[in-house]
Motif scaffolding. Structure first.
Motif, PDB file in Angstrom:
ATOM      1  N   LEU A  70       0.848  -1.193   0.000  1.00  0.00           N
ATOM      2  CA  LEU A  70       0.000   0.000   0.000  1.00  0.00           C
ATOM      3  C   LEU A  70       0.883   1.242   0.000  1.00  0.00           C
ATOM      4  N   ASN A  71       0.253   2.374  -0.270  1.00  0.00           N
ATOM      5  CA  ASN A  71       0.986   3.633  -0.225  1.00  0.00           C
ATOM      6  C   ASN A  71       0.290   4.636   0.691  1.00  0.00           C
ATOM      7  N   TYR A  72      -0.479   4.139   1.660  1.00  0.00           N
ATOM      8  CA  TYR A  72      -1.199   4.995   2.604  1.00  0.00           C
ATOM      9  C   TYR A  72      -0.900   4.508   4.022  1.00  0.00           C
ATOM     10  N   ASP A  73      -0.134   5.312   4.742  1.00  0.00           N
ATOM     11  CA  ASP A  73       0.336   4.889   6.057  1.00  0.00           C
ATOM     12  C   ASP A  73      -0.799   4.569   7.016  1.00  0.00           C
ATOM     13  N   ASP A  74      -1.857   5.377   7.014  1.00  0.00           N
ATOM     14  CA  ASP A  74      -2.962   5.125   7.938  1.00  0.00           C
ATOM     15  C   ASP A  74      -3.643   3.791   7.644  1.00  0.00           C
ATOM     16  N   ALA A  75      -3.784   3.472   6.355  1.00  0.00           N
ATOM     17  CA  ALA A  75      -4.380   2.185   5.993  1.00  0.00           C
ATOM     18  C   ALA A  75      -3.476   1.037   6.428  1.00  0.00           C
ATOM     19  N   ILE A  76      -2.157   1.233   6.267  1.00  0.00           N
ATOM     20  CA  ILE A  76      -1.210   0.203   6.692  1.00  0.00           C
ATOM     21  C   ILE A  76      -1.312  -0.017   8.197  1.00  0.00           C
ATOM     22  N   LYS A  77      -1.353   1.079   8.955  1.00  0.00           N
ATOM     23  CA  LYS A  77      -1.438   0.957  10.421  1.00  0.00           C
ATOM     24  C   LYS A  77      -2.740   0.293  10.855  1.00  0.00           C
ATOM     25  N   SER A  78      -3.819   0.569  10.139  1.00  0.00           N
ATOM     26  CA  SER A  78      -5.095  -0.067  10.479  1.00  0.00           C
ATOM     27  C   SER A  78      -5.009  -1.571  10.301  1.00  0.00           C
ATOM     28  N   LEU A  79      -4.325  -2.024   9.251  1.00  0.00           N
ATOM     29  CA  LEU A  79      -4.159  -3.460   9.042  1.00  0.00           C
ATOM     30  C   LEU A  79      -3.262  -4.074  10.101  1.00  0.00           C
ATOM     31  N   VAL A  80      -2.213  -3.328  10.501  1.00  0.00           N
ATOM     32  CA  VAL A  80      -1.355  -3.825  11.587  1.00  0.00           C
ATOM     33  C   VAL A  80      -2.178  -3.968  12.873  1.00  0.00           C
ATOM     34  N   ALA A  81      -2.995  -2.979  13.181  1.00  0.00           N
ATOM     35  CA  ALA A  81      -3.819  -3.027  14.397  1.00  0.00           C
ATOM     36  C   ALA A  81      -4.774  -4.210  14.369  1.00  0.00           C
ATOM     37  N   ALA A  82      -5.224  -4.586  13.171  1.00  0.00           N
ATOM     38  CA  ALA A  82      -6.140  -5.713  13.038  1.00  0.00           C
ATOM     39  C   ALA A  82      -5.418  -7.056  13.097  1.00  0.00           C
ATOM     40  N   GLY A  83      -4.071  -7.038  13.199  1.00  0.00           N
ATOM     41  CA  GLY A  83      -3.306  -8.272  13.287  1.00  0.00           C
ATOM     42  C   GLY A  83      -2.977  -8.895  11.956  1.00  0.00           C
ATOM     43  N   TYR A  84      -3.152  -8.136  10.845  1.00  0.00           N
ATOM     44  CA  TYR A  84      -2.947  -8.697   9.514  1.00  0.00           C
ATOM     45  C   TYR A  84      -1.476  -8.916   9.205  1.00  0.00           C
ATOM     46  N   GLY A  85      -0.602  -8.105   9.824  1.00  0.00           N
ATOM     47  CA  GLY A  85       0.816  -8.246   9.571  1.00  0.00           C
ATOM     48  C   GLY A  85       1.598  -7.111  10.205  1.00  0.00           C
ATOM     49  N   ALA A  86       2.907  -7.095   9.957  1.00  0.00           N
ATOM     50  CA  ALA A  86       3.801  -6.062  10.485  1.00  0.00           C
ATOM     51  C   ALA A  86       4.282  -5.179   9.351  1.00  0.00           C
ATOM     52  N   THR A  87       4.798  -4.000   9.713  1.00  0.00           N
ATOM     53  CA  THR A  87       5.286  -3.083   8.686  1.00  0.00           C
ATOM     54  C   THR A  87       6.456  -2.279   9.202  1.00  0.00           C
ATOM     55  N   LEU A  88       7.126  -1.591   8.292  1.00  0.00           N
ATOM     56  CA  LEU A  88       8.191  -0.647   8.628  1.00  0.00           C
ATOM     57  C   LEU A  88       7.766   0.733   8.133  1.00  0.00           C
ATOM     58  N   LEU A  89       7.733   1.700   9.059  1.00  0.00           N
ATOM     59  CA  LEU A  89       7.320   3.056   8.715  1.00  0.00           C
ATOM     60  C   LEU A  89       8.177   4.061   9.471  1.00  0.00           C
ATOM     61  N   PRO A  90       8.367   5.251   8.899  1.00  0.00           N
ATOM     62  CA  PRO A  90       9.064   6.303   9.646  1.00  0.00           C
ATOM     63  C   PRO A  90       8.238   6.738  10.856  1.00  0.00           C
ATOM     64  N   HIS A  91       8.938   7.180  11.886  1.00  0.00           N
ATOM     65  CA  HIS A  91       8.257   7.698  13.077  1.00  0.00           C
ATOM     66  C   HIS A  91       8.856   9.058  13.415  1.00  0.00           C
ATOM     67  N   GLU A  92       8.061  10.126  13.179  1.00  0.00           N
ATOM     68  CA  GLU A  92       8.540  11.476  13.440  1.00  0.00           C
ATOM     69  C   GLU A  92       8.375  11.811  14.914  1.00  0.00           C
ATOM     70  N   ALA A  93       9.351  12.504  15.463  1.00  0.00           N
ATOM     71  CA  ALA A  93       9.250  12.958  16.847  1.00  0.00           C
ATOM     72  C   ALA A  93       8.004  13.815  17.006  1.00  0.00           C
ATOM     73  N   GLY A  94       7.232  13.534  18.034  1.00  0.00           N
ATOM     74  CA  GLY A  94       6.026  14.308  18.293  1.00  0.00           C
ATOM     75  C   GLY A  94       4.805  13.804  17.561  1.00  0.00           C
TER      76      GLY A  94
END
Length: 294
Positions: free
Chosen positions: A223-247
């Motif tokens: 996917l190319n939408y971080d929020d959609a990726i995180k929603s799938l991670v929260a649902a237990g579908y899999g893991a991902t690698l994403l940048p994490h900005e301070a704050g």
């Protein structure tokens, strides 16, 4: 066909407002013969008398009244246009076209927009969701003013590309998985993965990170939408690698974050056309530079 000068129209309106050639000349800071010449030129251009003199009072003729009415609207529009342009020159207003990826738009760009609206509410930022290569191409074409791009990038003639931020890439994982303190390529390659679209710079970074351990895992979904990726991670579908900005806001409570070993970084730059930029664009750049990671 000869054009009608705005100065001539302004003279006719002044005569209509003040009732005499002399008064119009005084208001417009013109010599009386110049006022007479303006009206004569207008009447020659229109082909009909525009003013009438009755009992020492100069008034527009019926045709002159029509022209005065239209002239008022035209002159007001010209003044409004010049005021708008002046505000843009001063950086008080204007339109700035900005290109960025969804990753930058999700968290970083809203902060800059909020800061900009507080200090320069009349600057309109038009945002296009683009890859870094698309952003640079459109900057070079002149259809964008500012771009947020992944680094490194090759030099592009006519563009200035400067480093902006360096944020860590983290593992985002379902919170109910048993997790180590740090995530390695070997550990993550054995799990179901949700990864960025293959056309993105983050996808290439991720592939290079896995390759350090000799792995080339296939994603369950790209996917190319971080929020959609995180929603799938929260649902237990899999893991991902994403940048994490301070704050950045905390992720869903069902998501666990872990640092990577070896560490991985997402670097972003700000691009714009080289040389002098408009004041409105300067204000947008200032808002972005205020978010520069320290």
């Amino acid at each position: 066909m000869r054009e009608i000068s705005l100065d001539r129209l302004r003279t006719l309106v002044a005569i209509s407002d003040h009732g005499s050639f002399a008064a119009a000349a005084q208001v417009l800071h013109l010599a009386p013969p110049t006022v007479s010449l303006h009206i004569a030129e207008l009447e020659s251009r229109i082909g009909a008398p525009l003013v009438s003199r009755k009992r020492g009072n100069v008034r527009p003729s019926p045709i002159g009244e029509v022209l005065v009415e239209r002239a008022r609207r035209l002159l007001a529009e010209v003044e409004s246009t010049l005021d708008d342009v002046s505000r843009q020159v001063q950086g008080l207003a204007g339109r700035v076209r900005l290109g960025a990826s969804t990753g930058a738009i999700a968290h970083l760009l809203p902060q800059a927009i909020s800061q900009l609206r507080e200090h320069h509410p009349d600057i309109d930022v038009q945002i296009a969701v683009l890859t870094s290569q698309e952003t640079l191409a459109r900057l070079a074409q002149g259809t964008l003013d500012v771009g947020i791009v992944a680094l490194p990038q090759s030099t592009v003639a006519g563009l200035a590309i400067r480093p902006w931020r360096r944020d860590p890439v983290m593992a985002f994982l379902p919170g109910d998985w048993p997790l180590p303190a740090r995530i390695t390529p070997a550990w993550l390659a054995a799990r179901p993965l949700i990864l960025n679209d293959a056309n993105t710079r983050l996808s290439r970074l991720t592939s290079e990170w896995f390759a350090l351990g000799g792995y080339r895992p296939a994603a369950r979904i790209e996917l190319n939408y971080d929020d959609a990726i995180k929603s799938l991670v929260a649902a237990g579908y899999g893991a991902t690698l994403l940048p994490h900005e301070a704050g950045a806001p905390r992720s869903d409570a069902r998501i666990a974050m872990r640092p990577l070993r070896p560490a991985l970084w997402r670097e972003l730059g700000i691009a714009h056309r080289a040389g002098e930029v408009e004041r409105a664009t300067e204000h947008v750049l200032d808002a972005l530079w205020a978010l520069k990671a320290r």
